[in-house]
Design a protein around this motif. Structure first.
Motif, PDB file in Angstrom:
ATOM      1  N   ASN A  20       0.830  -1.214   0.000  1.00 60.86           N
ATOM      2  CA  ASN A  20       0.000   0.000   0.000  1.00 60.86           C
ATOM      3  C   ASN A  20       0.859   1.256   0.000  1.00 60.86           C
ATOM      4  O   ASN A  20       0.556   2.247  -0.662  1.00 60.86           O
ATOM      5  N   SER A  21       1.945   1.219   0.775  1.00 59.52           N
ATOM      6  CA  SER A  21       2.793   2.411   0.902  1.00 59.52           C
ATOM      7  C   SER A  21       3.406   2.804  -0.437  1.00 59.52           C
ATOM      8  O   SER A  21       3.656   3.984  -0.691  1.00 59.52           O
ATOM      9  N   ILE A  22       3.647   1.833  -1.288  1.00 59.05           N
ATOM     10  CA  ILE A  22       4.178   2.129  -2.620  1.00 59.05           C
ATOM     11  C   ILE A  22       3.058   2.579  -3.548  1.00 59.05           C
ATOM     12  O   ILE A  22       3.162   3.587  -4.241  1.00 59.05           O
ATOM     13  N   ASN A  23       1.959   1.834  -3.537  1.00 60.85           N
ATOM     14  CA  ASN A  23       0.852   2.130  -4.447  1.00 60.85           C
ATOM     15  C   ASN A  23       0.198   3.476  -4.183  1.00 60.85           C
ATOM     16  O   ASN A  23      -0.307   4.117  -5.103  1.00 60.85           O
ATOM     17  N   TYR A  24       0.176   3.921  -2.925  1.00 56.76           N
ATOM     18  CA  TYR A  24      -0.466   5.189  -2.586  1.00 56.76           C
ATOM     19  C   TYR A  24       0.540   6.331  -2.420  1.00 56.76           C
ATOM     20  O   TYR A  24       0.195   7.390  -1.911  1.00 56.76           O
TER      21      TYR A  24
END
Length: 472
Positions: A433-437
């Motif tokens: 999530n930290s990469i995607n967002y």
């Protein structure tokens, strides 16, 4: 008087009808199993497929986690149910924490420029540089500045400037003095519940620690080195990318020359490139220009125009715009609706990352939350994680809490917010999530996920090598 017969018959019929209806709606064991599976599927990471290796590591992690939770219940010492300042030493002894430290955590998306790096470095390096002066505030705080001899300028609400080199030569216990400086740069205290009894007290102390740190970091020779060392600390904690909220205050040279916001952005850019050259596995950093929410409308208008200009000049480094500071003491977003509408009216792109919901996912910062609540297990984020709402874990201001990187926050979230239901897939989803967002471009995200997957596979091998599941 006896009730009519038809009433008795109706009552009996109604009883059996209701009983039949209840029996018909009572869940079967199969229904129960389906509901449990649905809850597990909805939980953060519950819809991820696991490889054989991930299943083995998950078994190890769950066994260790279960033992740790049971021990906490037995002793009454469970870190997520304690203030972080009391729990820190306990966390550092945890096998779960050691696993999380080794795990590739992706990106840190909520961080502030003056609290990135552990204060040990500032005290042991920055305050020992030549020409470093100190003054003391009436409330026991400190401020620093670098001057040529006999060029000191008096600071309001602070004592006369004293050259630190001379001051240390005059005192007997330099170690204790340096420790006192570290305490001024953090919120750490032996009795946090007694010291921080209200949000206003916390924010006042928070602001004072930031002011002390910024008075060191705003010196140009410290500024760049501090950021490089901060990137090193996050990289060491297996974080591959960070986004920082920066006030972009003037940075000064020893002769008094002041550098503007452009200089600061270029300095961040230069240091990030150098660090990536030295550490090819690090993906980079972006800056979110931030201003205080106490500004008036005219000042906010100027800030929005500055943000648009910076975003246009430095599209690779500037991610967007935000407001910082105590929400209750500042203005709400609606107060600045006209100023914040300027980019859209002009047809200019300026992404917003407001603290009211920085991205389309929830950004959760456990250590800061533990300053305001006594037990993470009761925090609403637990319900969000149970329902699988998009969520990332960040550190906000690790230096202020005596932490490093993201591992402490991940541990608190995994053990407290996630509870027994949080598994390896939960950690995996939070990292992804930290990469995607993040504010990375689509191409950067693809590269970051590829790199993260390689590190994840290596992490699994290390855990399997360290722990024998048969012995747990």
């Amino acid at each position: 008087m006896k009730a009519p017969r038809f009433r008795k018959e109706a009552a009996v019929f109604s009883f059996f009808f209701c009983l039949f209806a209840v029996c018909q709606t009572f869940p079967t064991p199969a229904d129960r199993d389906s509901l449990i599976k649905l809850e597990q599927f909805q939980f953060t990471g519950g819809n991820l497929l696991s490889t054989e290796k991930e299943l083995q590591v998950n078994y190890i992690l769950k066994r260790i986690k279960g033992k740790e939770i049971m021990e906490g219940m037995k002793t009454g010492k469970f870190a997520p149910a304690m203030h972080f300042f009391r729990a820190k030493e306990l966390i550092e002894q945890s096998p779960v924490f050691k696993i999380i430290q080794m795990m590739p955590k992706g990106a840190g998306l909520h961080l502030h420029e003056y609290a990135l790096l552990n204060v040990d470095w500032l005290v042991k390096n920055a305050t020992y540089l030549p020409n470093c002066y100190i003054c003391f505030t009436p409330v026991g705080g400190v401020r620093f500045h670098y001057f040529h001899r006999n060029q000191q300028k008096e600071m309001v609400n602070c004592s006369e400037w004293v050259l630190l080199e001379q001051y240390r030569n005059q005192i007997q216990n330099v170690t204790e003095f340096d420790n006192s400086l570290m305490r001024n740069l953090t919120l750490i205290t032996e009795n946090p519940e007694e010291a921080y009894q209200s949000q206003n007290i916390i924010w006042h102390r928070f602001s004072d620690a930031f002011a002390a740190a910024s008075s060191l970091i705003s010196y140009a020779p410290v500024f760049k080195t501090y950021f490089y060392e901060a990137l090193k600390e996050f990289c060491h904690d297996n974080v591959q990318y960070i986004e920082i909220r920066a006030l972009l205050l003037p940075v000064y040279e020893l002769d008094g020359t002041l550098h503007n916001k452009n200089w600061s952005i270029m300095a961040y850019q230069e240091v990030a490139r150098q660090f990536k050259n030295d550490n090819p596995d690090f993906m980079g950093t972006k800056v979110i220009f931030s201003v205080h929410r106490k500004l008036n409308n005219a000042e906010m208008k100027i800030a929005v125009y500055e943000a648009m200009e910076l975003y246009n000049k430095f599209p690779e480094t500037m991610a967007g715009f935000d407001m910082v500071g105590h929400e209750d003491a500042g203005h709400p977003l609606w107060y600045f609706k006209n100023e914040l509408s300027i980019p859209a009216k002009l047809g200019v792109k300026l992404p917003y990352f407001f603290h009211a919901g920085e991205t389309v996912c929830t950004q959760f910062v456990p250590l800061q939350v533990l300053m305001l609540v006594s037990n993470l297990q009761n925090h609403p984020a637990a319900a969000l994680m149970a329902e699988g709402h998009p969520m990332i874990i960040s550190a906000d201001d690790p230096a202020v809490f005596g932490a490093r990187g993201l591992s402490y926050d991940f541990y608190e979230a995994f053990m407290g917010i996630g509870g027994l239901k949080a598994e390896l897939t939960t950690l995996k989803q939070l990292a992804l999530n930290s990469i995607n967002y993040s504010a990375m471009s689509a191409q950067m995200k693809a590269e970051a996920i590829k790199l993260w997957q390689e590190k994840w596979d290596q992490f699994l091998d290390v855990v399997l090598h360290m722990f024998n599941s048969d012995e747990l």
